[in-house]
Design an enzyme around this catalytic site. Sequence first.
Site, short mmCIF file in Angstrom:
data_model
loop_
_atom_site.label_atom_id
_atom_site.label_comp_id
_atom_site.label_asym_id
_atom_site.label_seq_id
_atom_site.Cartn_x
_atom_site.Cartn_y
_atom_site.Cartn_z
N CYS A 114 0.81 -1.23 0.00
CA CYS A 114 0.00 0.00 0.00
C CYS A 114 0.84 1.27 0.00
CB CYS A 114 -0.95 0.00 1.19
SG CYS A 114 -2.13 -1.35 1.15
N HIS A 251 -3.45 7.56 1.68
CA HIS A 251 -3.77 6.20 1.23
C HIS A 251 -5.17 5.87 1.74
CE1 HIS A 251 -3.87 1.99 0.61
NE2 HIS A 251 -3.66 1.67 1.87
N ASN A 281 -9.93 -0.20 -0.56
CA ASN A 281 -8.47 -0.06 -0.50
C ASN A 281 -7.88 -0.66 -1.77
OD1 ASN A 281 -5.75 -0.25 0.01
ND2 ASN A 281 -5.98 -1.02 2.10
N1 ACO Z 1 -18.40 -8.51 8.80
C1 ACO Z 1 -18.93 -8.75 9.99
N2 ACO Z 1 -18.21 -9.03 11.09
C2 ACO Z 1 -16.87 -9.04 10.94
C3 ACO Z 1 -16.22 -8.80 9.73
C4 ACO Z 1 -17.05 -8.53 8.62
N3 ACO Z 1 -16.56 -8.27 7.38
N4 ACO Z 1 -14.89 -8.89 9.90
C5 ACO Z 1 -14.69 -9.16 11.21
N5 ACO Z 1 -15.89 -9.26 11.84
C6 ACO Z 1 -16.15 -9.55 13.23
C7 ACO Z 1 -14.99 -10.26 13.90
O1 ACO Z 1 -15.05 -11.64 13.66
C8 ACO Z 1 -15.23 -9.91 15.36
O2 ACO Z 1 -16.24 -10.77 15.85
P1 ACO Z 1 -16.12 -11.37 17.36
O3 ACO Z 1 -16.13 -10.15 18.26
O4 ACO Z 1 -17.33 -12.21 17.46
O5 ACO Z 1 -14.82 -12.10 17.40
C9 ACO Z 1 -15.81 -8.51 15.28
O6 ACO Z 1 -16.27 -8.32 13.93
C10 ACO Z 1 -14.80 -7.43 15.60
O7 ACO Z 1 -13.61 -7.70 14.87
P2 ACO Z 1 -12.35 -6.82 15.01
O8 ACO Z 1 -11.25 -7.41 14.18
O9 ACO Z 1 -12.10 -6.57 16.45
O10 ACO Z 1 -12.87 -5.46 14.34
P3 ACO Z 1 -12.15 -4.09 14.27
O11 ACO Z 1 -12.97 -3.07 14.96
O12 ACO Z 1 -10.68 -4.17 14.62
O13 ACO Z 1 -12.27 -3.76 12.72
C11 ACO Z 1 -10.94 -3.78 10.74
C12 ACO Z 1 -11.65 -4.61 11.77
C13 ACO Z 1 -11.97 -2.95 9.98
C14 ACO Z 1 -10.24 -4.71 9.77
C15 ACO Z 1 -9.93 -2.84 11.44
O14 ACO Z 1 -9.14 -3.56 12.32
C16 ACO Z 1 -9.07 -2.12 10.45
O15 ACO Z 1 -9.53 -1.29 9.70
N6 ACO Z 1 -7.76 -2.39 10.44
C17 ACO Z 1 -6.88 -1.80 9.48
C18 ACO Z 1 -6.69 -2.78 8.41
C19 ACO Z 1 -6.44 -2.21 7.06
O16 ACO Z 1 -6.90 -1.14 6.69
N7 ACO Z 1 -5.69 -2.96 6.29
C20 ACO Z 1 -5.46 -2.61 4.94
C21 ACO Z 1 -4.09 -2.81 4.57
S1 ACO Z 1 -2.98 -1.85 5.48
C22 ACO Z 1 -3.26 -0.34 5.03
O17 ACO Z 1 -3.67 -0.12 3.94
C23 ACO Z 1 -3.04 0.75 6.00
#
Ligand code: ACO
Length: 324
Positions: A114, A251, A281
């Site tokens: 990214c 980004h 993304n």
């Molecule tokens: N739909 C529904 N539920 C989901 C999904 C989904 N697509 N994905 C995860 N969940 C559930 C999980 O299983 C979890 O359930 P549980 O509590 O029963 O275990 C719950 O939602 C919460 O999951 P978390 O991982 O704690 O959610 P979080 O608030 O951290 O959000 C996310 C997840 C959106 C991925 C966040 O961590 C994030 O944005 N991280 C950055 C990742 C990113 O942007 N990566 C891209 C590449 S790097 C970059 O470009 C910067």
Amino acid sequence: MRRSVMLSCGSYLPEKFLTNNDLAKIVDTTDEWITQRTGIRKRHVAGEGEKTSDMATRAAEKALKAAGLTGADIDAIFLATTTPDQTFPATAVTVQDNIGMGDRGFAFDIQAVCSGFIYALSTADNFIKSGQINRALVIGAEHFTRLLDWDDRTTCVLFGDGAGAVILEAAEGKGDKTDRGILTTHLHSEGAKRDLLYVDGGPSSTRTVGHVRMNGKEVFRNAVTRMSEAIVEAMQASGVTPEEVDWLVPHQANRRIIDATAEKLNLPANKVVVTVEEHGNTSAASIPLALSVAVEDGRIRRGDLILMEAMGGGLTWGAALARW
Ligand code: ACO
């Protein structure tokens, strides 16, 4: 002082797109969950047979047209991608051929996931500043959906496909922050954190392409911290204050990461270009895609000061400050 002036930009998005509701039919997710956690509403997906080089070429052609140039005017292509057409040759050489450069100059790929566009921009800027080339085509292009595990709801809802391109040209500037062009770039990486975001395959490990794996929470935390650090570094290096920045073109990973970064730096929301709702993304393509949207709709004008930042797998991160 020799500067790399940004002459033009161009972008390409595949025709097909998937909404959150479309994804809810494939994996256990909802529009509400995706929108609340990421801000993403839809993402484009390349068609069957549509390659990274095809998208990159379309974006490059638009940038060339906007600058009134052809491939014969370009000295080098720096193409940031994580999803090359083939393991080798570089996707950049296919673009070189497609835009009619023949054997003129050189072309290679840059792999920083990214952060790829910032890495490519910085590399091209340094080639121009050293006097080795005069005009560069800097491209970010991704067929990222090919790396997704469509059974993994924690990753497959986040990414999309597309391409964006910028043309840089050498020009003399005064050497201060009033110059047009790239004012400063800053690159970083921390290999010890490579397991936070990676693909579980590759020629030398599994002989497969693999799928994206991610520790979302840790990536989120690192993204806000590292991108804010890089922005401060870029502003300090060029003597620019947050008030002088006209546009943050970040980004586009996640709306919450973008908002948190802008807030940390006291940049008001109306100075931030956000396309993540519409594009998801798109990895290395996301900054030039967002830049193109804001240039085409008239928000970014000649002379505006633009701050670009990114973080991605590696971990890699960086920032660039440029006057359009
Ligand atoms: N739909 C529904 N539920 C989901 C999904 C989904 N697509 N994905 C995860 N969940 C559930 C999980 O299983 C979890 O359930 P549980 O509590 O029963 O275990 C719950 O939602 C919460 O999951 P978390 O991982 O704690 O959610 P979080 O608030 O951290 O959000 C996310 C997840 C959106 C991925 C966040 O961590 C994030 O944005 N991280 C950055 C990742 C990113 O942007 N990566 C891209 C590449 S790097 C970059 O470009 C910067």
